[in-house]
Write an enzyme that holds these catalytic residues in place. Structure first.
Site, short mmCIF file in Angstrom:
data_model
loop_
_atom_site.label_atom_id
_atom_site.label_comp_id
_atom_site.label_asym_id
_atom_site.label_seq_id
_atom_site.Cartn_x
_atom_site.Cartn_y
_atom_site.Cartn_z
CD GLU A 127 -2.93 1.04 2.36
OE1 GLU A 127 -4.11 1.32 2.19
OE2 GLU A 127 -2.46 0.71 3.46
N GLY A 273 2.77 1.13 11.72
CA GLY A 273 2.43 0.25 12.82
C GLY A 273 2.09 -1.15 12.34
CD GLU A 276 -5.22 -2.39 5.60
OE1 GLU A 276 -5.75 -1.63 4.79
OE2 GLU A 276 -4.31 -2.02 6.37
CG HIS A 307 -6.35 -0.19 12.92
ND1 HIS A 307 -6.78 1.12 12.97
CD2 HIS A 307 -5.94 -0.39 11.64
CE1 HIS A 307 -6.64 1.68 11.78
NE2 HIS A 307 -6.13 0.78 10.95
CD GLU A 308 -3.48 -3.02 10.78
OE1 GLU A 308 -3.86 -3.20 9.62
OE2 GLU A 308 -3.15 -1.90 11.22
CG HIS A 311 -8.11 -2.49 7.96
ND1 HIS A 311 -8.84 -1.55 7.28
CD2 HIS A 311 -7.10 -1.81 8.59
CE1 HIS A 311 -8.30 -0.35 7.48
NE2 HIS A 311 -7.26 -0.48 8.28
CD GLU A 330 -6.15 2.77 7.14
OE1 GLU A 330 -6.17 2.37 8.32
OE2 GLU A 330 -5.64 2.12 6.22
#
Length: 857
Positions: A127, A273, A276, A307-308, A311, A330
């Site tokens: 990405e 960090g 995904e 968070h991931e 996704h 995001e």
């Protein structure tokens, strides 16, 4: 990125020609040497018959391009990063054979050699536009396809991709390096976007587990890291967080986990960090804790894991059509991961952390000249790169939190669930989500979308309270304002809290109401005739996205009694309000220093402590009037050391106070405690002076001129690891002389061989100063280097250098004028570069304004 950009118009035109991508077959040979690897790509796709289009590829050598059995002249069709394909059939097959380059920038296929054991580790990061560094591709998110990966690599390696790892078979050819090789034939992925394809390979250590999905499947889990770090890998804690996330998301979204397995890989020299990639999530290996870390970092790892995982549904199962909706990926993951952390893990105060960290980031970003609407105009790939920022992540998540408060949580969740089911494996735009939310909530969201998503800037909310002679409220109005450049006045759903002392002397909430604020003045009649409390807190519970000011009486009370406020989120809101006022030059920085030093020892939330101490450093070094700086720095250092000695043994607060004392030490008197902690002659009960803390103490001594390069060399020899080398690079760059700074600057600007992690560490040390005068020669040196950096480095490396080497601690008129002069004389510089420089300049201008207010106080 000369020759490597892609515009939205080009992507739309290509999607009109390429009607469907049926499959990718990608064959990679990772045994061909340390510089390049062999890449063969076969793509089958449907297209408009007779039309032409192009593939994306960044490669030093292309050997063969075959379209529908017809060999193409490589020199004629391959230019910059594109392969021209003309005379397409209705159904097509193109084959591209190339040598692609390993990277040391954290982009494409990154190659790292572990200094501990000389083992090679690889991982991909695609990405935004870097799949094209590994295979030929239609590099845009709406041309989804199944990807089938075949990999030849050393037989003893772990090879991990999006799909479950198959049993390897012996390689059928001899390798150039003479090592025993094997071949892994992965099954095809579901239909995903190119930027989500992943490969991680090397002698990684792995621990395995499983999670049970809501549809009854047993989903294999894997946690990986480098072999030399494996003793520090707490895999079971990571997998337990993952299982908690599985349960929470599947129940909340009403859709089972959509992939076949879930591996989490902690990889070296990572730029972010985490990423995904479906079933193959990569993380920075700083989340493998080789030394004691603060609770703030431990909680941040939990939030990042969740968070991931979020996704996998929002971003991977359903993907944006073009990058203008990157924010939705995001922001949703930020919101959902905080919600899951608060409700499914031990970190129940996650929304306090969200306020202290994410919203602070959002407010800062939203007040820069480069601010933009959440739904930003993304005209090309360069626009995407600069929009991985606090607006895309943190402001968007804050606005989603506001939307949930407005439409109702049950209605929001039902709409999201319907969205996942309706658009599974497809691509969407914002309107597709709003349609589902309107259906479940019964609200028309068009006006909300326009006000919140299509305009930039942050509003400020202030209470205006009138009282009678008995202290009863006769008028309560919330006043809303906006910056003149971004004049939108928005609707807010927010809480108003009344706080007073309880019988134990704590400040607690005694009343709370929720109101809808709209317009420049909103009256709150339900508070009329109530007794005025000691503290009135608007945006109680932090539902709204807005800067909040306290009325004079509340501000006086809050500053005097901040440590007595029982609720950590309420305290965080007060901390944030006062800090915003300092940044806006409404409150002197010296007053903020007093507030922090007087109250930080009573703060219980680790991230609030971490954020506040970081802001203390900025206020002391940059916002305080220059003539007060040295004295304020000395007082800050003295107080932090005194508080550290009094802190509860072994506590998180003790650790943080020692860390920030090391970072903010400024006088000869600070040498003895730092040296004593380092050599063991000074002991704080409960404090473990472990490897990473030793580096921080040494860096503090270097900053004071009390440790030299020879001592840094000795420390590196004792910790000759990747992390140790990065710490040593930062320490060398911290040497507080102009000559030391010149060596640091030249080592990453004039020498292009340093990898991303060393560049990041060096830049951090370069700007770590007590006396900013050592940076004075670098205002001009910095601007002179901008265009050469931009023209010669990859995007991420250029970003690290341009942002990291900005000599912000100077905060002087001379720096301001030098940077302004460069911007004025380079109006045609690339937009992304100009934005980075403008953001640095904005920080300098804000600092000068704050210094003036502080000097006048």
């Amino acid at each position: 990125m000369p020759g490597e950009n892609l515009t939205r118009a080009e992507a739309i035109a290509r999607a009109d020609v390429v009607t469907a991508v049926e499959s990718y077959a990608i064959d990679l040979d990772l045994t061909t040497g340390p510089d390049t690897f062999a890449s063969t790509t076969v793509i089958r796709f449907s297209a408009t018959e007779g039309a032409g289009t192009f593939l994306d590829l960044v490669a030093p050598r292309v050997h063969e391009i075959v379209l529908n059995g017809r060999s193409l002249d490589v020199d004629a069709v391959f230019t910059d990063s594109r392969i021209a394909l003309d005379g397409l059939a209705a159904e097509n097959e193109v084959r591209v054979v190339a040598d692609c380059a390993y990277m040391n920038t954290g982009e494409g296929l990154h190659r790292f050699v572990d200094p501990v054991d000389d083992e090679v580790y690889l991982y991909t990061q695609f990405e935004v536009p870097d799949a094209r560094r590994v295979f030929a591709t239609f590099e845009q998110p709406d041309l989804k396809a199944p990807f089938q990966l075949s990999v030849t690599a050393p037989a003893r390696w772990q090879v991990v991709a999006n799909q479950p790892t198959p049993e390897p078979t012996p390689a059928t050819h001899a390798t150039d390096t003479g090592v025993e090789a094997a071949r892994w034939e992965f099954g095809p992925t579901p239909r995903i976007s190119t930027y989500l394809v992943a490969l991680v390979a090397g002698p990684y250590a792995v621990e395995r587990g499983e999670a049970t999905s809501s549809d009854g499947r047993v989903v294999p889990l894997g946690v990986y890291c480098r072999a030399s770090l494996s003793e520090h890998l707490d895999a079971e804690a990571i997998m337990e967080t993952t299982r908690q996330g599985f349960g929470f998301y599947e129940e909340t979204f009403g859709v089972a986990y959509p992939f076949d397995k879930y591996d989490q890989l902690f990889v070296p020299e990572y730029n972010m960090g985490a990423m995904e990639n479906p079933g193959c999530v990569t993380f920075t290996e700083s989340y493998v804790f080789r030394s004691q870390v603060t609770d703030a970092i431990r909680e941040r790892r939990v939030v990042t894991i969740l968070h991931e995982l979020a996704h996998m549904w929002f971003g991977d199962l359903v993907t944006m059509k073009w990058w203008n909706d990157l924010w939705l990926n995001e922001s949703f993951a930020e919101y959902a991961s905080t919600l899951a952390t608060a409700e499914a893990t031990e970190w129940e105060a996650a929304w306090t952390t969200f306020n202290a960290m994410e919203k602070t980031w959002a407010y800062r970003q939203d007040q820069l000249p480069s601010t933009h609407p959440i739904v930003a105009p993304i005209n090309d790939l360069e626009d995407v790169q600069v929009n991985f920022d606090g607006i895309t992540y943190a402001k968007g998540a804050s606005v989603l939190k506001q939307l949930v408060a407005w439409v109702g949580r049950d209605e929001f969740v039902a709409g999201v669930s319907a969205y996942f089911r309706k658009h599974a494996w497809g691509n969407t735009e914002l309107r597709d989500l709003l349609v589902e939310l309107e259906a479940t909530s019964g609200r028309d969201l068009s006006a909300w979308s326009q006000a919140w998503l299509e305009t930039a800037g942050v509003n400020t909310l202030r209470p205006s309270i009138e009282l009678d002679a008995h202290g009863r409220i006769t008028s309560f109005v919330i006043e809303q304002s906006a910056h003149e450049d971004y004049p939108t006045i928005r609707p807010h759903r927010l809480g108003i809290g009344f706080y007073d002392f309880d019988t134990a002397g704590n400040v607690v909430r005694t009343r709370s109401v929720q109101v809808d604020v709209d317009g420049e003045r909103t009256e709150v009649p339900e508070l009329i005739e109530l007794d005025r409390p000691a503290l009135v807190l608007i945006n109680d519970d932090d539902l709204a996205y807005a800067k909040v000011r306290l009325d004079d009486a509340s501000l006086t009370f809050a500053v005097e009694n901040l440590s007595r406020i029982a609720d950590p989120l309420a305290r965080s809101l007060v901390w944030s309000s006062v800090w915003d006022a300092v940044r806006d030059s409404e409150t002197p920085a010296s007053a903020y220093v007093d507030l922090v030093l007087g109250n930080i020892a009573a703060e219980t939330e680790s991230t609030t402590v971490r954020t506040t101490l970081a802001q203390l450093g900025l206020a002391t070094r940059t916002y305080v009037a220059p003539e007060r700086r040295a004295g304020t720095l000395q007082r800050v250092g003295d107080t932090l050391w005194a508080l550290a000695q009094k802190a509860s043994p072994g506590s998180d607060l003790q650790l943080q106070l020692v860390k920030y004392f090391s970072a903010l030490a400024s006088t000869e008197d600070h040498v003895a405690p730092l040296r004593g902690l380092l050599d063991g002659s000074v002991v704080l009960e409960g404090l473990s002076v472990d490897t990473d803390l030793r580096w921080e103490l040494l860096q503090g001594l270097v900053l004071l001129g009390a440790a030299d390069e020879a001592e840094i060399d000795t420390a590196q020899a004792a910790d000759d690891t990747a992390t140790g080398r990065q710490a040593a690079a930062r320490a060398r760059a911290t040497i507080p002389t102009t000559a030391g700074k010149e060596r640091a600057f030249a080592s990453v600007v004039d020498d292009s061989d340093a990898p991303n992690a060393i560049i990041r560490a060096t830049a951090s040390g370069f700007v770590h100063v007590t006396d900013p005068a050592v940076l004075e020669p670098f205002a001009q040196r910095y601007v002179d280097a901008l265009l050469p950096i931009w023209d010669s480095r990859s995007y991420h490396i250029a970003e690290e250098l341009v942002e990291g080497l900005y000599p912000a601690p100077l905060a002087s008129v001379e720096l301001r004028d030098t940077v302004r002069g460069w911007l004025e004389t380079h109006p045609d510089a690339p937009a992304a570069l100009r934005r980075m420089v403008v953001e640095g300049l904005a920080g300098t201008e804000r600092a000068l304004a704050a210094q003036a207010v502080d000097a006048a106080s």
